[in-house]
Design an enzyme around this catalytic site. Structure first.
Site, PDB file in Angstrom:
ATOM      1  CB  SER A  13      76.529  71.410  86.468  1.00  0.00           C
ATOM      2  OG  SER A  13      76.012  72.066  87.587  1.00  0.00           O
ATOM      3  CG  HIS A  40      78.431  70.973  90.043  1.00  0.00           C
ATOM      4  ND1 HIS A  40      78.466  72.001  89.153  1.00  0.00           N
ATOM      5  CD2 HIS A  40      79.719  70.725  90.359  1.00  0.00           C
ATOM      6  CE1 HIS A  40      79.708  72.369  88.936  1.00  0.00           C
ATOM      7  NE2 HIS A  40      80.499  71.602  89.649  1.00  0.00           N
ATOM      8  CG  ASP A 133      83.437  73.229  88.200  1.00  0.00           C
ATOM      9  OD1 ASP A 133      84.666  73.399  88.040  1.00  0.00           O
ATOM     10  OD2 ASP A 133      82.970  72.355  88.958  1.00  0.00           O
TER      11      ASP A 133
END
Ligand SMILES: C[S@@+](CC[C@H](N)C(=O)[O-])C[C@H]1O[C@@H](n2cnc3c(N)ncnc32)[C@H](O)[C@@H]1O
Lengths: 189, 276
Positions: A13, A40, A133
């Protein structure tokens, strides 16, 4: 026991793109498994990021299409707004179901799916990021005897994600960006 | 907190459930992609608090009224307005001018879910001055989502995103002119649904029901196995006018199907024209 890696997953991310741009150029061009990248990002056309990554590697950067057959020596970037699932070791599906932890693609979803299909031959690397995540996903990889690798938090632009991973999952390797390509190259045997 | 779904339903059990649903109720999910089905089944166990396969199976067999909920949950109904704005832009610029040459335009929106796509298309047709001679047939396997689609009421929290999508799709009007806000919901103008016909239609088992100039089926085929995808392409082919258009989701393609040679991709977005 020597595990033979059949799939290498990279999740990241915030702060992970720079790591990828450092790692990709050093990867050998005869990597013996497909590499799947779950990042992401804002859902703009994936062609932009695909083109960027292509400039940094000799490996082929392939567009992911539903039900496509995976090839080794290829890097696949999961497209924005879809989760990527494995039907079997060679075929992927895309899925536009609910976001998980506000994310689609979700790193967790792909890690979990890979863990179930590839078992001990899955390897997953979690990079820099500001959310968790991927952490549960790594747990699945571990439970299925796969290989769990995490970026050393001290080297991460945003250390929350790797820190969470290390504290919650029994990690096999904690690596700095400059160690990652060599590590991946050595798995190809 | 474990947000992922646990593994309650095993692979063999999944097959048993699919056989049950097919033989008891005539809904055939046996050619759906397993990876998604498995996630959905485990998800429904979590949401509806089934702790075992046996419990879910018992409920399915003995409570026929549970079937609709089951279908609603194992299929994915997520959708938005003007999803992939560049797709809508391509419709406006490349497809609608061609459609304009027809005296009457029939559009089939297969797998329309809760209708956001149908309202987007209606707005596009209006802005292209084609609305009055168009009909939108919006179908889905799932009566529950069609009920919502008919109402045309969506959360106000989505409107910022939709309005941005709309502008990116080439929309020049003020998006908020198309709806009326009421507390946390908005209701789209009823004249937008004057030309919509909502109906259940199962792509697996129902046949062609009309001839269309444009068929739009996005993010439905990703849930089907290759063979079923091919079967549905044939259904679309049988339902499409000569030189009609077929539009698919951003990551779907007709390229590897048996019908590939009968279609020509007209833009980089996933829109094909039937050429023979
Ligand atoms: C992910 S939604 C796609 C919504 C919309 N087309 C879009 O792209 O935003 C998939 C829809 O396909 C429907 N569907 C699944 N199986 C179907 C079938 N056999 N026949 C018709 N519709 C089906 C589901 O009920 C769901 O509403």
């Amino acid at each position: 026991m020597v595990k033979r890696t059949e799939i290498f997953l990279i999740g990241g991310s915030a702060g992970s793109l720079t790591v990828l741009l450092e790692v990709l150029p050093q990867l050998n061009d005869d990597i013996s498994f497909p590499i799947i990248i779950i990042l992401h990002r804002k859902s703009h056309p994936d062609s932009v990021l695909n083109a960027l990554l292509s400039n940094y590697t000799d490996l082929e950067v392939c567009e992911v299409e539903d039900k496509m057959t995976l090839k080794s020596r290829c890097i696949y970037l999961v497209p924005p707004d879809y989760h990527l699932l494995f039907e079997d070791k060679h075929t992927v599906s895309l899925d536009s179901s609910e976001k998980l932890n506000y994310s689609r693609p979700s790193i967790d979803v792909t890690f979990q799916s890979a863990a179930e299909i590839f078992k001990e031959s899955a390897a997953a690397l979690l990079l820099s990021g500001a959310n968790a995540d991927g952490v549960d996903g790594l747990q699945y990889i571990k439970q299925n005897s796969g290989l769990v690798v995490v970026q050393e938090p001290g080297t991460a632009e945003v250390d929350y994600m790797p820190k969470q991973a290390i504290s919650q999952v029994k990690t096999d390797h904690v690596l700095r960006p400059d160690q990652m390509a060599g590590f991946i190259n050595r798995l190809c045997r | 907190m474990f947000m992922l779904n646990p593994n309650i339903i095993k692979d063999e059990e999944l097959e048993i459930l699919l056989t049950d649903v097919s033989s008891l109720y005539g809904y055939d999910f046996t050619q759906y992609s397993r990876a998604s089905l498995k996630r959905r089944l485990n998800r429904i166990c979590v949401i509806d608090k089934f702790t075992s396969f046996a419990e879910l199976r018992y409920n399915l067999i003995h409570h026929p009224e549970y079937l609709q909920r089951f279908i609603e949950e194992i299929t994915v109904n997520v959708t938005e307005m003007f999803r992939d704005p560049s797709f809508y832009k391509a419709l406006r610029e490349k497809v609608f001018p061609k459609l304009g040459t027809y005296p009457f335009i029939r559009i089939w929106l297969a797998g329309c879910a809760t209708g956001e796509e149908a309202y987007s298309i209606a707005i596009l047709l209006k802005e292209a001055n084609l609305y009055n001679r168009s009909l939108i047939y919006a179908t889905d396997i799932n009566p529950g989502v069609l009920e919502k689609a008919r109402k045309g009421i969506f959360p106000i929290s989505q409107m910022k995103q939709y309005s941005e999508n709309y502008i990116l799709s080439g929309g020049a009007a003020d998006f908020s002119q198309y709806y009326t806000a009421n507390y946390d919901m908005v209701k789209f103008d009823t004249d937008l649904k004057e030309k919509m016909i909502f109906s259940t239609h199962n792509l697996v088992s129902d046949s062609s029901f009309n001839e269309f100039q444009l068929i739009i089926c996005r993010n439905v085929l990703i849930y089907f196995e290759k063979e079923l995808q091919n079967k549905v392409f044939k259904l679309f082919n049988d339902s499409l006018d000569n030189f009609g258009f077929l539009a698919l989701g951003a990551k779907e393609t007709i390229r590897f199907s048996n019908l590939e040679n009968h279609y020509k991709q007209v833009v980089t977005e996933k829109i094909w024209k039937k050429i023979k």
